[in-house]
Motif scaffolding. Structure first.
Motif, mmCIF file in Angstrom:
data_model
loop_
_atom_site.group_PDB
_atom_site.id
_atom_site.type_symbol
_atom_site.label_atom_id
_atom_site.label_comp_id
_atom_site.label_asym_id
_atom_site.label_seq_id
_atom_site.Cartn_x
_atom_site.Cartn_y
_atom_site.Cartn_z
ATOM 1 N N ILE A 171 -45.396 19.014 -39.292
ATOM 2 C CA ILE A 171 -44.154 19.521 -39.060
ATOM 3 C C ILE A 171 -44.185 20.667 -39.414
ATOM 4 N N GLN A 180 -49.395 15.829 -31.917
ATOM 5 C CA GLN A 180 -48.260 15.368 -31.217
ATOM 6 C C GLN A 180 -47.445 14.420 -31.681
ATOM 7 N N LYS A 197 -39.859 18.083 -33.385
ATOM 8 C CA LYS A 197 -40.915 18.523 -32.613
ATOM 9 C C LYS A 197 -41.412 17.166 -31.732
ATOM 10 N N SER A 198 -40.897 16.101 -32.108
ATOM 11 C CA SER A 198 -41.395 14.948 -31.335
ATOM 12 C C SER A 198 -40.757 14.664 -30.040
ATOM 13 N N LYS A 199 -41.643 14.029 -29.312
ATOM 14 C CA LYS A 199 -41.186 13.856 -27.970
ATOM 15 C C LYS A 199 -41.274 12.186 -27.747
#
Length: 287
Positions: A171, A180, A197-199
């Protein structure tokens, strides 16, 4: 993504028909494990009401680090070795794992990841699980079997496990090759709080409907693309407690990624939510 044609090496997935062939041929040194996991059901009771003949019950809730404050952390190697050895498994055993859960294969995927993490590659997942087995009208039983304990040697492999500290480094962007971060929980849980920032790529996007079988290679690649995840870059998967996250690991392995390229954040949201509080920017929301 073909099925296992022989004793060595096994492929990641095996279909019900081939498993039944192995059982009918009394394949040597093969053990089947019911690895069902569901917080809303007594899965051991379900096992006792019906399972694949000869299958042993593997309790994810018992095979964990009981010294940890987080629910399903990977146990130390000696603990894992003692647990699976008591089931009658040694390092030469070919293992087939399955799940009795119509919503997914995450129990089987978790146990698959655990064995791989501790150095055992002679393992396959029954594609479709117990639901797929019963759909073929193959035999089931209520009889519980026990085997003579064996000695299993476990050594934790590097690269399979991502820790809280690893995620913090990602992070902050201070790693040489940032990964990712992928949250496999349903969108409602993701929106209520997730790692920065996570998807979001819900675990069920990897599955066919209605049977909980893994999508084929093209379907899996489309699922990753739909979530804007680059398969050419490292991935860290997480969920609530590290169980469903193993499904993304499984999908990555099927698509040719190495374990080091698609790791599991073992503590997942359960750990992150508790340890990240008080740190500005460690939790994001998408309401």
């Amino acid at each position: 993504m073909g099925a296992d044609k022989g004793p060595d090496p096994p492929t990641t997935l095996i279909d019900p028909a081939l498993l039944k062939e192995h059982m009918d041929a009394r394949r040597a040194n093969m053990i089947i494990l019911d690895c069902s996991y569901d917080l809303n059901r007594n899965v051991e009771k379900d096992y006792l009401t019906g399972h694949i003949p000869g299958a042993l019950y593997f309790s994810i809730k018992e095979c964990r680090d009981k010294s940890s404050p987080y629910p399903q952390m990977l146990p130390p190697a000696p603990v894992f070795a003692q647990f699976v050895g008591a089931l009658g498994i040694d390092n030469n055993t070919y293992i087939v794992v399955y799940d009795n859960n119509p919503r997914g294969l995450f129990g089987a995927a978790r146990v698959y990841w655990m064995f791989r993490a501790f150095g055992h590659d002679k393992i396959s997942i029954l594609n479709g699980g117990y639901v797929g087995w019963k759909a073929k009208h193959y035999p089931t039983t209520m009889q519980r079997d026990y085997l003579t304990p064996r000695v299993f040697h476990a050594t934790m492999r590097a690269g399979y496990l991502t820790t809280f500290e690893d995620v913090v480094q990602t992070i902050k962007g201070v790693t040489s090759l940032p990964a990712q971060l992928v949250d496999v929980r349903p969108p409602t849980l993701y929106q209520c709080g997730h790692l920065p920032k996570s998807k979001n790529m819900p675990y069920y996007s990897l599955l066919n409907d209605p049977l909980p079988t893994l999508k084929d290679e093209d379907g899996l690649r489309k699922a990753f693309a739909a979530a804007s995840i680059d398969l050419d870059q490292p991935i860290v998967s997480y969920c609530n407690s590290g169980v469903a996250a193993s499904m993304l690991f499984l999908a990555g392995i099927l698509l040719g990624k190495t374990p080091e390229e698609i790791t599991v954040y073992d503590g997942s949201w359960w750990e992150w939510d508790r340890r990240a509080k008080g740190h500005h920017g460690y939790i994001e929301y998408s309401l």
